[in-house]
Design a protein around this motif. Structure first.
Motif, PDB file in Angstrom:
ATOM      1  N   LEU A  67      -0.814   6.798   3.614  1.00 36.34           N
ATOM      2  CA  LEU A  67      -2.263   6.634   3.726  1.00 36.34           C
ATOM      3  C   LEU A  67      -2.430   5.346   4.824  1.00 36.34           C
ATOM      4  O   LEU A  67      -3.177   5.348   5.694  1.00 36.34           O
ATOM      5  N   GLU A  68      -1.258   4.243   4.400  1.00 35.34           N
ATOM      6  CA  GLU A  68      -1.771   3.260   5.504  1.00 35.34           C
ATOM      7  C   GLU A  68      -1.428   3.543   6.831  1.00 35.34           C
ATOM      8  O   GLU A  68      -2.064   3.113   7.836  1.00 35.34           O
ATOM      9  N   VAL A 113     -12.514   3.721   4.334  1.00 34.61           N
ATOM     10  CA  VAL A 113     -11.272   2.901   3.940  1.00 34.61           C
ATOM     11  C   VAL A 113     -10.501   2.286   5.272  1.00 34.61           C
ATOM     12  O   VAL A 113      -9.855   1.286   5.081  1.00 34.61           O
ATOM     13  N   SER A 164      -7.112  -0.058   1.970  1.00 32.69           N
ATOM     14  CA  SER A 164      -6.958   0.413   1.035  1.00 32.69           C
ATOM     15  C   SER A 164      -6.852  -0.415  -0.214  1.00 32.69           C
ATOM     16  O   SER A 164      -7.199  -1.833  -0.024  1.00 32.69           O
ATOM     17  N   PHE A 222      -7.329   8.577   0.435  1.00 29.63           N
ATOM     18  CA  PHE A 222      -7.500   7.495  -0.601  1.00 29.63           C
ATOM     19  C   PHE A 222      -7.721   8.109  -1.751  1.00 29.63           C
ATOM     20  O   PHE A 222      -7.522   7.780  -2.879  1.00 29.63           O
ATOM     21  N   GLU A 253      -5.648   7.761  -5.304  1.00 25.32           N
ATOM     22  CA  GLU A 253      -6.163   7.136  -6.426  1.00 25.32           C
ATOM     23  C   GLU A 253      -6.591   7.725  -7.633  1.00 25.32           C
ATOM     24  O   GLU A 253      -6.651   7.138  -8.852  1.00 25.32           O
ATOM     25  N   ARG A 261     -15.143   2.296   0.336  1.00 29.70           N
ATOM     26  CA  ARG A 261     -14.078   2.988   0.537  1.00 29.70           C
ATOM     27  C   ARG A 261     -14.253   4.598   0.681  1.00 29.70           C
ATOM     28  O   ARG A 261     -13.331   5.227   0.439  1.00 29.70           O
ATOM     29  N   GLU A 291      -8.596  10.162   5.983  1.00 25.79           N
ATOM     30  CA  GLU A 291      -7.962   8.927   5.032  1.00 25.79           C
ATOM     31  C   GLU A 291      -8.760   8.696   3.995  1.00 25.79           C
ATOM     32  O   GLU A 291      -8.312   8.016   3.080  1.00 25.79           O
ATOM     33  N   ASP A 292     -10.118   8.777   4.160  1.00 28.97           N
ATOM     34  CA  ASP A 292     -10.998   8.797   2.731  1.00 28.97           C
ATOM     35  C   ASP A 292     -10.674   9.664   1.902  1.00 28.97           C
ATOM     36  O   ASP A 292     -10.563   9.455   0.488  1.00 28.97           O
TER      37      ASP A 292
END
Lengths: 316, 316
Positions: free
Chosen positions: A281-282, A303, A308, A268, A272, B221, A264-265
């Motif tokens: 992502l959530e 994260v 996020s 993220f 971005e 993050r 997930e990092d």
């Protein structure tokens, strides 16, 4: 920044790498729930189990049971890891996606410690796998070079040895008329820096300019995400990673922060930077939090703890 | 890779950022021992204390005592952080290295929450600091733009606001005939990605091509080390960081993995990429381990847990 890929593909390794190394073993039902929840996030390939000697990796003794119990989505591949022919045969007998692969190790010592086979013996075994793939109509996809950035027994692994392993893998594919999708370079024990990423990918590309490259990275010494970024800059769009940063190789002879780079990092960071992953992502962050609940301790993902940036954008 | 610097300068923030935010307060003697041990590693500047309202930051109530007790080396600067004139006056009364600095925040809301002053009020206060510096023969060194990559209250911080803050800082310096050594961009709340590093440093350099840039980064993050690497690629050679990844802003309104980028992980990555730091990595790793002992829980640094690669090279 022009070489950043538009889309990055994540192979999720958390259930396999995490369960393999975590002290607390999970109930089959929890393993299955963990995998099924990850499958809802948009991840398209999940490594679910490994076929190891239960004496060495007791948490995987129930691999067959887990593989059978997963309710599968059509658009997700559920894979397993084998390091010997017996493991491959177990995988074939199960409702898993058996992905044709060739797995070599650039370090002789690591090869023996991890798989109980020398490099030469491993090469011979890969040919028997190729025959099994042919007999079962399984397409060859990826070749893996383990310890491609260093070895916790031998130390430095010369670039030439890595190139030799890539060549061996490509030759085996050619021999069986099966072209490879690409080669994964694995930083099995977390030696790589961004400079190594550039140097080693550069050396492979110099020799095989069109070869697709994937990376299997461990954030053992804090360089994991910098390595991902160095690879993204070079257009690499294929990564193995683990939710919550789970994982670590049980035979790597070091303790501590040895987990895989955190799924997930990476997602993220990609989102971005306007790189798509196809992943929610959530939802993936929720899987990471589930992993902490299941294993009962804090995990290294970042994260998942900070959240996020979505909520700040909703406010604005 | 040609823009990688030859030498990177680390300002160690651990004692200040760590003690400020950790639940367990340390005895003065432990704080002093921690600082003195770091000073033996080759780090040339250590932020030791902050001058905050003890009601808001109780762990810094003994800042004066700590500053007085440190046995100082001649080749290390022992600094403190103030965010108001009263703090600056406290610093001046102590045996500390008072480094002339201007501190602005690009986000209005964060400015108010962190320092209880609007941006305009802060600007006025910086002028009174300049007068104090002049009266005390203190050279102006760095300007700091806090929340230069985003704000946990306002969300996005437009690049234009950052440029405006840089301009304000440069103008104040000019007004008092004090040229700045450079500008620090601070990712106070951990919003930055490598792309933001490139974009924002790029925007500052486009306008002020010769301005030296430093970075104060938080690994909130997971992008911290990737951000360091992106900056190194641009030739940035000045970083704030914390041993063991200690830290986090007490007013940033998020919990979790909010520490600074980790000093020894940066030093490890630099040394492995042939960038000098003048720091003894093994000694710094010992400081990180001391921090875990002192604060009584695991800290996020990676190389402190896995160990450097030195031992593999000694074997080879």
């Amino acid at each position: 920044m022009s070489d950043l890929p538009k889309h990055v593909h994540i192979h999720e390794e958390g259930p396999r790498e995490g369960i393999q190394i975590e002290k607390r073993n999970l109930a089959v039902s929890d393993k299955v729930r963990f995998i099924e929840t990850i499958a809802e996030t948009g991840v398209k390939q999940i490594d679910c189990v490994s076929f190891m000697n239960p004496k060495r990796v007791p948490n995987m003794a129930d691999a067959d049971e887990v593989a059978k119990a997963i309710r599968k989505r059509d658009d997700v591949r559920y894979t397993g890891l084998w390091l010997n022919t017996r493991g491959l045969e177990r995988a074939l007998a199960l409702p898993l996606d058996v992905v044709g692969s060739i797995r070599m190790t650039a370090s002789e010592t690591f090869s023996v410690k991890n798989t109980n086979k020398t490099i030469a013996q491993t090469e011979a075994e890969q040919r028997s796998w190729m025959e099994i793939y042919r007999d079962n109509d399984i397409a060859l996809e990826w070749g893996y070079v383990m310890t491609a950035f260093g070895c916790s027994f031998e130390g430095e692994v010369p670039v030439e040895n890595v190139l030799k392993m890539v060549e061996t893998i490509l030759n085996i594919g050619t021999e069986y008329g099966q072209p490879l999708k690409g080669i994964y370079l694995a930083d099995t024990v977390g030696f790589a820096t961004p400079l190594d990423i550039e140097t080693r990918i550069g050396a492979v590309r110099e020799r095989w300019p069109d070869l697709k490259i994937g990376l299997h990275l461990h954030d053992t010494r804090g360089t994991g995400m910098a390595n991902v970024y160095a690879a993204l800059r070079m257009g690499v769009d294929q990564f193995d990673s683990s939710v919550a940063g789970l994982g670590g190789c049980p035979f790597a002879e070091h303790k501590g922060a040895a987990g895989n780079v955190c799924s997930e990092d990476i997602v993220f960071m990609c989102h971005e930077m306007d790189i798509e992953t196809g992943i929610d992502l959530e939802a993936l962050i929720e899987c990471a939090r589930m992993a902490e609940d299941l294993f009962g301790h804090e995990l290294p993902g970042k994260v998942m703890h900070a959240g996020s940036l979505q909520r700040f954008r909703q406010v604005a």
